[in-house]
Every structure is written in structure tokens, then in C-alpha cells.
Design an enzyme around this catalytic site. Sequence first.
Site, short mmCIF file in Angstrom:
data_model
loop_
_atom_site.label_atom_id
_atom_site.label_comp_id
_atom_site.label_asym_id
_atom_site.label_seq_id
_atom_site.Cartn_x
_atom_site.Cartn_y
_atom_site.Cartn_z
N ASP A 1 0.83 -1.20 0.00
CA ASP A 1 0.00 0.00 0.00
C ASP A 1 0.87 1.26 0.00
OD1 ASP A 1 -2.81 1.00 0.41
OD2 ASP A 1 -1.88 1.92 2.16
N GLU B 1 1.80 -0.64 -5.00
CA GLU B 1 0.86 0.41 -5.38
C GLU B 1 1.62 1.72 -5.34
OE1 GLU B 1 -3.12 2.75 -3.88
OE2 GLU B 1 -1.40 2.44 -2.61
C1 GLC Z 1 -4.12 3.02 -0.76
C2 GLC Z 1 -5.37 2.19 -0.66
C3 GLC Z 1 -6.49 3.07 -0.24
C4 GLC Z 1 -6.16 3.66 1.12
C5 GLC Z 1 -4.82 4.37 1.09
C6 GLC Z 1 -4.32 4.67 2.46
O1 GLC Z 1 -4.19 3.97 -1.75
O2 GLC Z 1 -5.61 1.54 -1.87
O3 GLC Z 1 -7.71 2.40 -0.20
O4 GLC Z 1 -7.16 4.55 1.50
O5 GLC Z 1 -3.84 3.60 0.47
O6 GLC Z 1 -3.92 3.49 3.10
#
Ligand code: GLC
Length: 544
Positions: A225, A284
Site C-alpha cells: 500500500d 501500489e
Molecule cells: C491506498 C489504498 C487506499 C487507502 C490508502 C491509504 O491507496 O488503496 O484504499 O485509503 O492507500 O492506506
Amino acid sequence: MRTQFIGAIGQNLTMTDPSAPGPWWRDAVIYEIYVRSFADGDGDGLGDLAGIRSRLPALADLGVDAVWLTPFYPSPQADGGYDVADYCDVDPRFGTLDDLDDLVATAHDLGLRVLIDIVPNHTSVEHEWFRAAVAGPGAPERDRYLFRPGRGPEGDEPPNDWRSVFGGPAWTRITEADGSPGPWYLHLFDGSQPDLDWTRDEVREAFDEVLRFWLDRGVDGFRIDVAHGLAKDPAMPDIGGRFARGGVAAEGHPHWDRDEVHDIYRRWRRVIDAYAGDRVFVAEAYLGGAHRLARYLRPDELHTAFNFDLLLAPWDADAFRGAIDDSIEHLAAVGATPTWVLSNHDMVRHLTRYSGGEVGRRRARAAALLLLALPGAAYLYQGEELGLPEVTDLPDAARQDPTFHRTKGREPGRDGCRVPIPWEGDEPSYGFGPTAASWLPQPADWAGLGRREQAEDPTSMLSLYREALRLRRPLPGPDEFAWIDAPSGVLAFGRGDGFSCVVNMGDDPVAWSPPAATPTIALSSAPVDPQGALPAATAVWFES
Ligand code: GLC
């Protein structure tokens, strides 16, 4: 009608030795399960691990290779579980560690791998470290977060001008146990998600152990994340007008995509490499282009990262082609495999982004065949195989995303793509669970979108995905990809000698002839007449 024809094979963008057998994830299709909304085993209206486990056979039947589970850890659920209070347990709302073990075992029996989400940028305020950190100024745990004194004579202004991704300032001030005003802590997301200080050894060591905890339990990898957010400029300078607001990084930014993050991923790679079985990381990272993403994918760092350029692209052939070229070329430089995605739990569902209604549906069908024909791995978001639209009319009172609340409703937030999915259209909660309960209200007109209903209909979105996944299996390795000349508005590419994909992304039919080497239609997103024009918003797979 335009009259150009699809012609010769273009330049072959070979990435690495095509004959080398790759690990499973190089061309896998991975299905994102948003744990809260996939299947509810106990009928409380919130998805859970037992529900997921009971529904895994449907995913094996669909033909995906792996699932990615969003966070199921103990959490106040202030951000749908991305606010983790304990990284090595399961929230009782979702089940137990035994349930997780059972889920992994069932998945493996079905031939599905399991990736889980790791959230290293921030913890929950309910994490034991943060609770200790706010208990007293001398607590060593305070150093694991980013506490700073406020500005102004009273220290009552935030330490700098950084903004939360969810709206409002990225700082919250604490009150000390004795009632006096204390310092501020950084949170790039919600105030309930304090950022960790990744320069601290104890933070790094703790996360090594978290990785090992789950690897020892048999998970096949991790989705990381906010992988681009962990390092911050220690000087914490004001951003001012230097960078556009929002989540996409730019070079030189004080908290996105800084060079220091790469040390962390080199360290993580050493941890995961000690395990057998082709375990995998997927990052991500919303970055300013594939050239930045490639840095995360150097051979001693992460295996894969989402390429969000397609997801962020409008429905436009040039935009798509640019995103595809950019990704393939930059990732080739580091020997990495592309990883495509059109939707996830943070974005408006692509059927709706592509205009919604019948037009959106038609484009989404074409997009599915494009996505699944590209070289590399593909991520599906639960419900896209059912053709679910974004739910845009949720009542304000039902909305839970902190974005909605932090922007005082100016931004609707992400609940609209998180509505629990339909299984059997004639059951309460459309079969999401055994009762009518659903943590977000489901639209009244989803009965026909149920998985069971679609399974029986050869023209359904589900049938298209299932057939595409079946045909995708024997495609050549991810390294074989070549553009084929095509009229404006049409994308055409070959994968080896025996397969090609042609997509008319325009709004008009295009005169055409099938690629010479692959004259036979294997699958199409809408009916096509091989002697006639290629209809608007239609994709065709050809074989030799
Ligand atoms: C990422 C997740 C999202 C979350 C954010 C903070 O972007 O996909 O859903 O709110 O991180 O953890």
C-alpha cells in the site's frame, strides 16, 4: 466510415529472452477481493474470510490465477481497514487466523495463489505503538512516528503546509496526558492513520517480522500500500505551489517517490528471497510515469508494480497506446513485467468512467479483451467481470469513506465502487450474505447482474471474461508483443505468430480486414461480421 486497413506487423518490442520460462506472476491474472464487500459468511452485512472461502470455487471457475485480499487486520475501519491496529492478526469482524489459514489452504487446493495487503506507510491510531506514543512525551514509540512542534508562537499551526490525500491538513495536534497542547503528527491520509518514520531501525525490523509472519503462513505475496510514500524529506519543507495537488508523484517531491524508499524495498527483497515458491511483491505507486515505476522494479527490488497509466487514461486509442508503449519500454529496461489494471477499490469503476450505460458497457467489454491480451499480468477488480457500474447515488448518510467526510461532501469518495457484489439476483442482498444486510446499500436493479444469472447467459459480461481467461492460457510469454498497423482510433497488436487483438476504440465503424497471419476470430466483445466493418467500441481476438 473510414477506409484504412490493418496491415503489416510493426516493430517487435521484445523485453527479455522470450524462451526463458518465467515465474507464475509474469503473466498471471490476479483478482482483487475487497474483503468488506465480496461475500458475507455470517450475515452481519460485512464481508468476511469465511464468506470469501466459500465463494473461491467461483473464482477458480472464472479462471483467475490468484486473489489479492485487501486488509483484514484488526482495525477501527476508519479507512476500510487501511488503518491497521495489529499487523499479525485478523479482525474478529472478518474471522480468525484459523479462518485465514483455511482460506489459503482452500485457495491452494483450487490452484489459486493468495496475495495480501501490507500497509507500511501508516498504522492506525489504535496500534499499540501509537497508543504508547501519545501516552507521554518521553515514550520511545513517539520516535517511530513523525511528530513535530507546531508553528506560530503558540505552536498551534501545523508544522508545514502538507495536505492529506483525503482532504484537509496532513497534520493533527495531540493533547498530552496532562492536558497541555502537544506536538503534531503527520498523516498523509486520515487523521486516524499516523505515518511511520521509516528512518527508524525498529520500524524496519518490525516490518521484516510482519513479512515473515505471513510468508511462514503460506501467503504467496504482498500488495504494498502507498509504496511510494514511505520516505519523507527530513527538512519537511513547505510544498507551496511547487507540485500539483493530488496523489500522483513528481520528481523532487518531499514525500512522494523519494530515493530513500528504494533501500526499504531492497531490504524486503532479501526477506522474501529467503522463501521458496515464487512469492511476489506488487507495489501500489501512483507515479509520474513508467520511467519512475521502473526504479521500483530493478532486479534487487520489487517484482511488480501496478501500472496505473491505463487506469488513468481516457477511452482514447492514442492515450491507451501511449500508456502501453511507455510501460513496456521503460519496464523492459529493467527486465520487469508489466502489470495492467483498469479498476480498483479506490477508483470509479471503468464501465462508468467510459460513459456508463450501454456505451460504457460496450467499451468495458472491449477493454476487457484489450486488458487480457496485453503482455504481462492483469489485475481484475471484483465485480468488473459482472459489469458492475459505479453506484453514484448512495445516500450521504451511508457513505463511509473518509474522503467524503474530510472534504465535507465536496468529493463523494470511493464507496461507490465498494458496494457488496451480487451473486444470486433473487436472494436477499443478492446472495452477498445469508441475510438482507449490506454495509452499503445495493442498487435495486442489480438482480440481473448476479453471477448465477450471468453464468447461464452466453452473452453476459461474466461469460466474456470466462471465455477470455480460458483462451488466454496458451498465449505466448509476456515478452512477445508487436503493434500491427491500424487505422486511427484502432489498436491492433500481435502476440507471437498465432494471436492478435484488434480494438476499435472509436465511435464509428471502421472498414477493415483481419490481420493476415491470424485470420480466424477466436472471440469478440460484440458480434462482428468478418466481411463487414469493425463496429465501434469492439475488440476482437484472432488466431491463426
Ligand atoms: C491506498 C489504498 C487506499 C487507502 C490508502 C491509504 O491507496 O488503496 O484504499 O485509503 O492507500 O492506506
